[in-house]
Each structure stands twice: as structure tokens, then as C-alpha cells.
Write a protein that holds these residues in place. Structure first.
Motif, PDB file in Angstrom:
ATOM      1  N   ARG A  84     102.411 -49.132 -29.353  1.00 19.70           N
ATOM      2  CA  ARG A  84     103.499 -49.039 -30.121  1.00 19.70           C
ATOM      3  C   ARG A  84     103.490 -48.090 -31.142  1.00 19.70           C
ATOM      4  O   ARG A  84     104.226 -47.040 -31.443  1.00 19.70           O
ATOM      5  CB  ARG A  84     104.092 -50.258 -30.993  1.00 19.70           C
ATOM      6  N   LYS A  88     108.693 -47.476 -33.358  1.00 19.36           N
ATOM      7  CA  LYS A  88     109.343 -48.586 -33.389  1.00 19.36           C
ATOM      8  C   LYS A  88     110.004 -49.457 -32.611  1.00 19.36           C
ATOM      9  O   LYS A  88     110.222 -50.505 -32.444  1.00 19.36           O
ATOM     10  CB  LYS A  88     110.071 -48.712 -34.891  1.00 19.36           C
ATOM     11  N   LYS A  89     110.638 -48.387 -31.609  1.00 21.13           N
ATOM     12  CA  LYS A  89     111.437 -49.109 -30.397  1.00 21.13           C
ATOM     13  C   LYS A  89     110.551 -49.414 -29.281  1.00 21.13           C
ATOM     14  O   LYS A  89     111.098 -49.985 -28.210  1.00 21.13           O
ATOM     15  CB  LYS A  89     112.821 -47.992 -30.134  1.00 21.13           C
ATOM     16  N   ALA A  90     109.315 -48.804 -29.059  1.00 23.35           N
ATOM     17  CA  ALA A  90     108.372 -49.124 -27.790  1.00 23.35           C
ATOM     18  C   ALA A  90     108.041 -50.407 -27.882  1.00 23.35           C
ATOM     19  O   ALA A  90     107.072 -50.998 -28.826  1.00 23.35           O
ATOM     20  CB  ALA A  90     107.362 -48.079 -27.823  1.00 23.35           C
ATOM     21  N   THR A  91     108.628 -51.231 -27.024  1.00 20.60           N
ATOM     22  CA  THR A  91     108.366 -52.688 -27.084  1.00 20.60           C
ATOM     23  C   THR A  91     107.558 -53.275 -25.678  1.00 20.60           C
ATOM     24  O   THR A  91     108.341 -52.970 -24.496  1.00 20.60           O
ATOM     25  CB  THR A  91     109.512 -53.640 -27.284  1.00 20.60           C
ATOM     26  N   TYR A 122     106.587 -50.317 -19.499  1.00 20.70           N
ATOM     27  CA  TYR A 122     107.609 -49.591 -20.421  1.00 20.70           C
ATOM     28  C   TYR A 122     108.594 -48.642 -19.795  1.00 20.70           C
ATOM     29  O   TYR A 122     108.080 -48.165 -18.750  1.00 20.70           O
ATOM     30  CB  TYR A 122     106.641 -48.885 -21.438  1.00 20.70           C
ATOM     31  N   LYS A 129     113.197 -41.259 -24.580  1.00 19.70           N
ATOM     32  CA  LYS A 129     113.226 -42.099 -25.735  1.00 19.70           C
ATOM     33  C   LYS A 129     113.138 -43.530 -25.165  1.00 19.70           C
ATOM     34  O   LYS A 129     113.640 -43.935 -24.146  1.00 19.70           O
ATOM     35  CB  LYS A 129     114.671 -42.177 -26.447  1.00 19.70           C
ATOM     36  N   LEU A 131     113.136 -47.462 -24.232  1.00 17.19           N
ATOM     37  CA  LEU A 131     113.984 -48.417 -24.215  1.00 17.19           C
ATOM     38  C   LEU A 131     113.342 -49.895 -24.433  1.00 17.19           C
ATOM     39  O   LEU A 131     112.192 -50.173 -23.867  1.00 17.19           O
ATOM     40  CB  LEU A 131     114.664 -48.245 -22.621  1.00 17.19           C
ATOM     41  N   ALA A 132     114.391 -50.798 -24.847  1.00 16.38           N
ATOM     42  CA  ALA A 132     113.877 -51.991 -24.728  1.00 16.38           C
ATOM     43  C   ALA A 132     113.672 -52.750 -23.431  1.00 16.38           C
ATOM     44  O   ALA A 132     114.309 -52.319 -22.551  1.00 16.38           O
ATOM     45  CB  ALA A 132     114.945 -52.900 -25.638  1.00 16.38           C
TER      46      ALA A 132
END
Length: 288
Positions: A84, A88-91, A122, A129, A131-132
Motif C-alpha cells: 500500500r 491509500k486506495k491500494a487494497t 490488485y 488508479k 481500484l478496491a
């Protein structure tokens, strides 16, 4: 009184020695026993449903397969946090580990002893960008990193067509797991086109040669299972202490396992010898 004291001491000694055999005397942490395809799990660590850099989707929450060895569960948390970084959005989507006590299930032939985990790739959009992860799907990707549907299948994920395989972060995940000295990765099952894509990325970005060769060795797509184009299946070797308690590794032992510089001493790797030693210890400690 002396006779009674001797009897008490003898009984106490028998209790202690009876707890010292294989699968009984432990340090209180998790114990993986048997094979990954025929095993059990004692005192497992439980993966939280969400953490720094990872989450478990709804489909896998309901199964409740969030249990594994302490080594594996801890390493997953570290890897997700590392990948990550500042994004912060890399999950990381984490799917199944093992049932609470291990053993077989209708969903897996392996995942029985707390040493296997399925990790959702991922993904990013076409602008790059993050994505969840999908909540109920494992999206398949081809060698170009584009999603596809196999046969007449379908996805519940509303944005699956927008997703692209996030090569950079998926490589970072592989790198984080292979670099973690607390676990020893035996396999990362992944389709050959995606393996090639990851290795090409690593080579182009001048990653360490040893790491690329390590990844080349452990990444594999088993011919006796559906192709792993929709997730990583990671399997670690038995934690060393668990071998005494009946944990058994099946298959290849990679050369890096025998290197003393990485794992703090030459590897004495012989499951049969470990079981024999355990058996002899039990006999020696048995009363009579």
C-alpha cells in the motif's frame, strides 16, 4: 509420607513427560500438522477482516476461512502494508486461508493446514488508479492484463470490464512475500502469461537478480487444476518448529531453502527424519 511424596512426584513427572510428545508439548503458538491437502490446524491465528492495506470480501467472510499459522497471517499483514505504501486506495483482497481447525472443505482440496492463502490480484483502472478489490469475484486476466470471462461465466462486479491487472503492485506483493524472512514460500500459483508479465516487469525495473530467480522458481501454474489467472495461491513451507509436531511438506525443496545466509543456519530438511525423531522421543518418554 515419603511414599506419598514419591507417588506425587512420579505422577507429576508422568504428566510432564506425557505432554512432551509430538503434537502435545508446544510453546502455545499455532501448530500446522499434516499435509496442505490432508492436515489440521491447532491454536491458529485469525486474520482480521480488515487491516492496513487489506480486506476480506463478503464472499469469503461468510465462509469464515480466516485462519492460518501465525507466521502466514502476520506476513500477509506486513506485505499488504508494504505494498500500500502511500497509496491509500491500494487494497489487497484476501480470500480463503483455512477453516479454524483445518481439514477439508467443499471449496478446496488444499488449504487444510493453515499454510495456504488465496490473494485477489490488485487492479487499476485504465488511468492507472487503484481500484478496491471485488467483494464477490475473482476476475480473470489475460497476458496483456485485461479482464475476461471464461466460457459462459459472468461476474457480479459492476466494474469488472474497467479493471486492469496492476502489474506493479502485484509484483510488489510477490517481492514482499519472498523477502519476508519469517516465512519460506514454496509456491505462488499463477497463470503462465501473468507470470511472464510479472517477471518482465521485474527485469525491466532492474529488481535484484536473486529475487527474480526466486520468483521464477516458485511461480507456477499446476496442470492438474484450473489455471490461476484470477488469483495468487500462496503456500508456505512448514514452520520449522511445526515439523516436530507432524507438519509435512510435499514436493520440491528449493535451493534457497538450503542457504545458511538467509535463514540463520543450514537447513536440515528431512520430514521422515523429523517424524522418526518424534516417534523415538515418544517411546523414550513413555512410562514403563
Amino acid at each position: 509420607m515419603r511414599r506419598r511424596a514419591k507417588a506425587v512426584a512420579l505422577a507429576f513427572g508422568l504428566v510432564l513427560t506425557s505432554c512432551a510428545g509430538p503434537n502435545l508439548w508446544t510453546d502455545g503458538t499455532s501448530v500446522s500438522t499434516g499435509l496442505s491437502s490432508h492436515g489440521r490446524l491447532r491454536r491458529p491465528a485469525k486474520l482480521e477482516l480488515t487491516g492496513s492495506g487489506f480486506s476480506v470480501g463478503e464472499r469469503w467472510k461468510t465462509r469464515g476461512f480466516q485462519y492460518g499459522t501465525e507466521e502466514l497471517v502476520s506476513a500477509l499483514g506486513r506485505a499488504a502494508k508494504t505494498v500500500r505504501g502511500g497509496a491509500k486506495k491500494a487494497t489487497l483482497g484476501i480470500a480463503d486461508l483455512s477453516p479454524q481447525r483445518g481439514g477439508k472443505s467443499k471449496w478446496h482440496s488444499s488449504h487444510q493446514s493453515g499454510r495456504d492463502v488465496d490473494l485477489i490480484f490488485y487492479s487499476v483502472d485504465e488511468q492507472g488508479k487503484p481500484l478496491a478489490p471485488p467483494e464477490n469475484d475473482m476476475i480473470r486476466y489475460d497476458g496483456e492484463g485485461k479482464p475476461y470471462v471464461r466460457g459462459k461465466g459472468s461476474y457480479n462486479d459492476a466494474i469488472w470490464q474497467e479493471r486492469r491487472f496492476d502489474t506493479a503492485r502485484n509484483w510488489a506483493l510477490v517481492e514482499a512475500l519472498l523477502s519476508d524472512a519469517t516465512i519460506r514460500v514454496q509456491w505462488i500459483f499463477v497463470s503462465l502469461p501473468l507470470e511472464d508479465r510479472l517477471l518482465e516487469y521485474a527485469t525491466r525495473h532492474k529488481k535484484p537478480r536473486w529475487l527474480i530467480e526466486y520468483a521464477r522458481a516458485v511461480m507456477y501454474d499446476p496442470p492438474d487444476a484450473p489455471t490461476h489467472s484470477d488469483h495468487f495461491h500462496v503456500r508456505i513451507y512448514c514452520p520449522r518448529d511445526d515439523r516436530f509436531h507432524g507438519c509435512v511438506d510435499r514436493g520440491v525443496v528449493w535451493q534457497h531453502e538450503k542457504k545458511s545466509y538467509k535463514y540463520g543456519g543450514p537447513e536440515r530438511y528431512d520430514p521422515i527424519a523429523w517424524r522418526s525423531l518424534a516417534s523415538l522421543s515418544t517411546i523414550a518418554l513413555s512410562p514403563g
